[in-house]
Design a protein around this motif. Structure first.
Motif, short mmCIF file in Angstrom:
data_model
loop_
_atom_site.label_atom_id
_atom_site.label_comp_id
_atom_site.label_asym_id
_atom_site.label_seq_id
_atom_site.Cartn_x
_atom_site.Cartn_y
_atom_site.Cartn_z
N PHE A 43 8.96 44.21 57.83
CA PHE A 43 9.91 43.27 57.22
C PHE A 43 9.63 43.08 55.73
O PHE A 43 10.55 42.91 54.94
N ARG A 44 8.36 43.09 55.35
CA ARG A 44 7.99 42.89 53.95
C ARG A 44 8.67 43.89 53.02
O ARG A 44 8.92 43.61 51.85
N THR A 45 8.93 45.09 53.55
CA THR A 45 9.55 46.12 52.71
C THR A 45 11.06 45.97 52.67
O THR A 45 11.73 46.69 51.93
N GLU A 49 12.43 37.09 52.56
CA GLU A 49 11.81 35.90 53.16
C GLU A 49 11.58 36.20 54.64
O GLU A 49 12.45 36.77 55.29
N ILE A 50 10.42 35.82 55.15
CA ILE A 50 10.15 36.03 56.58
C ILE A 50 9.93 34.67 57.25
O ILE A 50 9.03 33.91 56.87
N LEU A 51 10.73 34.42 58.27
CA LEU A 51 10.55 33.21 59.09
C LEU A 51 10.03 33.64 60.46
O LEU A 51 10.58 34.56 61.07
N VAL A 52 9.01 32.97 60.93
CA VAL A 52 8.57 33.16 62.31
C VAL A 52 9.08 31.95 63.09
O VAL A 52 8.80 30.81 62.71
N VAL A 53 9.88 32.22 64.11
CA VAL A 53 10.44 31.11 64.89
C VAL A 53 9.63 30.99 66.17
O VAL A 53 9.61 31.90 67.01
N THR A 54 8.95 29.85 66.32
CA THR A 54 7.95 29.72 67.36
C THR A 54 7.75 28.26 67.76
O THR A 54 8.01 27.36 66.97
N VAL A 89 16.96 31.13 54.05
CA VAL A 89 17.50 30.95 52.70
C VAL A 89 18.77 31.78 52.54
O VAL A 89 19.76 31.33 51.95
N HIS A 90 18.75 33.00 53.04
CA HIS A 90 19.86 33.91 52.82
C HIS A 90 20.94 33.77 53.90
O HIS A 90 20.68 33.23 54.99
N SER A 91 22.11 34.32 53.61
CA SER A 91 23.23 34.15 54.54
C SER A 91 23.18 35.14 55.69
O SER A 91 23.93 35.03 56.65
N ARG A 92 22.31 36.14 55.58
CA ARG A 92 22.14 37.09 56.70
C ARG A 92 20.67 37.15 57.07
O ARG A 92 19.79 37.03 56.21
N VAL A 93 20.41 37.37 58.36
CA VAL A 93 19.02 37.52 58.79
C VAL A 93 18.87 38.80 59.62
O VAL A 93 19.72 39.12 60.45
N LEU A 94 17.78 39.48 59.35
CA LEU A 94 17.37 40.61 60.18
C LEU A 94 16.45 40.03 61.25
O LEU A 94 15.43 39.41 60.92
N VAL A 95 16.82 40.21 62.51
CA VAL A 95 16.06 39.61 63.61
C VAL A 95 15.28 40.68 64.35
O VAL A 95 15.79 41.79 64.59
N ALA A 96 14.05 40.36 64.72
CA ALA A 96 13.31 41.23 65.64
C ALA A 96 12.51 40.37 66.61
O ALA A 96 12.01 39.30 66.24
N ALA A 97 12.42 40.83 67.84
CA ALA A 97 11.51 40.20 68.80
C ALA A 97 10.09 40.56 68.39
O ALA A 97 9.85 41.59 67.75
#
Ligand SMILES: Nc1nc2c(ncn2[C@@H]2O[C@H](COP(=O)(O)OP(=O)(O)OP(=O)(O)O)[C@@H](O)[C@H]2O)c(=O)[nH]1
Length: 202
Positions: A43-45, A49-54, A89-97
């Motif tokens: 994701f860093r590449t 912004e990275i959110l961990v939802v937990t 923050v952004h209007s789109r999110v890339l999601v991964a399990a």
């Protein structure tokens, strides 16, 4: 080298119970890194912004820029997607399990850069959508909320109410030849053993 990162947030879902695995899946190692480290590294590449939802932000904060909780807890991964979308923050999110050891940076980049205005960009592999390796827009928040409050937790259940771009196998193969393992997710100790035997991670 500085890599291009789009105006998109990343959401790693790590709020599950890992009951079938018997131990927290996010912290299992496949190769040199834990699963959550691997996904955060990819994701860093790609994202700003990275959110961990937990359910346990204190445990996972260091793997992202922020660890946040489900806003509507107890609804499974769709609740995590919802919380990530609302708090990004952004209007789109890339999601991964957090249990996908072979997540593909080239495929994710391809999806991020697809032209067009969609609420969901989701791979379709062997006839099935892969909703835990997909892009969601804030336009989905309201409809997800409505469904969650009715107890409708199936992730793909809201797709017919929004604009969905399915990414098909022939498109994906152009950027990622190893599709057979990209969508592999680990639920049981047997899955973990299989993933470790595949090797060849980044
Ligand atoms: N934020 C959040 N993430 C979740 C929730 N439930 C599952 N996830 C995540 O969604 C992904 C897929 O989860 P599953 O494998 O279906 O469920 P799990 O609870 O992790 O595992 P089991 O207890 O074995 O079913 C994993 O990354 C989980 O961490 C939830 O309620 N909230």
């Amino acid at each position: 080298m500085l890599q291009h990162r789009a105006n998109i947030s990343g959401v790693i879902l790590a709020g599950g119970k890992s009951a079938r695995m018997g131990t927290d899946k996010a912290l299992l190692k496949v190769g040199p890194y834990t699963l959550i480290e691997t996904i955060a590294g990819v994701f860093r590449t790609l994202v700003d912004e990275i959110l961990v939802v937990t359910g346990r932000p204190e445990k996972f904060a260091r793997y992202g820029d922020k660890a946040v909780r489900d806003i509507l807890p107890g609804h499974g991964p769709l609740g995590g997607i919802h919380a990530g979308l609302v708090q990004a923050v952004h209007s789109r999110v890339l999601v991964a399990a957090c249990d996908m050891p072979f997540i593909s940076a080239p495929l994710a980049r391809f999806m991020i850069e697809l032209p067009g205005d969609y609420d969901v960009v989701v791979p379709r592999y062997r006839g099935y959508a892969e909703p835990l390796c997909a892009i969601y827009g804030k336009g989905c928040i309201e409809v997800i909320e409505q469904r969650l409050t009715r107890g409708q937790n199936k992730i793909t259940g809201f797709y017919e109410q929004v604009r969905v771009r399915y990414v098909e196998e022939e498109e994906m193969f152009q950027v990622e030849p190893h599709l057979e393992r990209v969508f592999l997710n680990l639920n049981t100790p047997g899955d973990l053993k299989k993933a470790r035997s595949l090797g060849g991670w980044y």
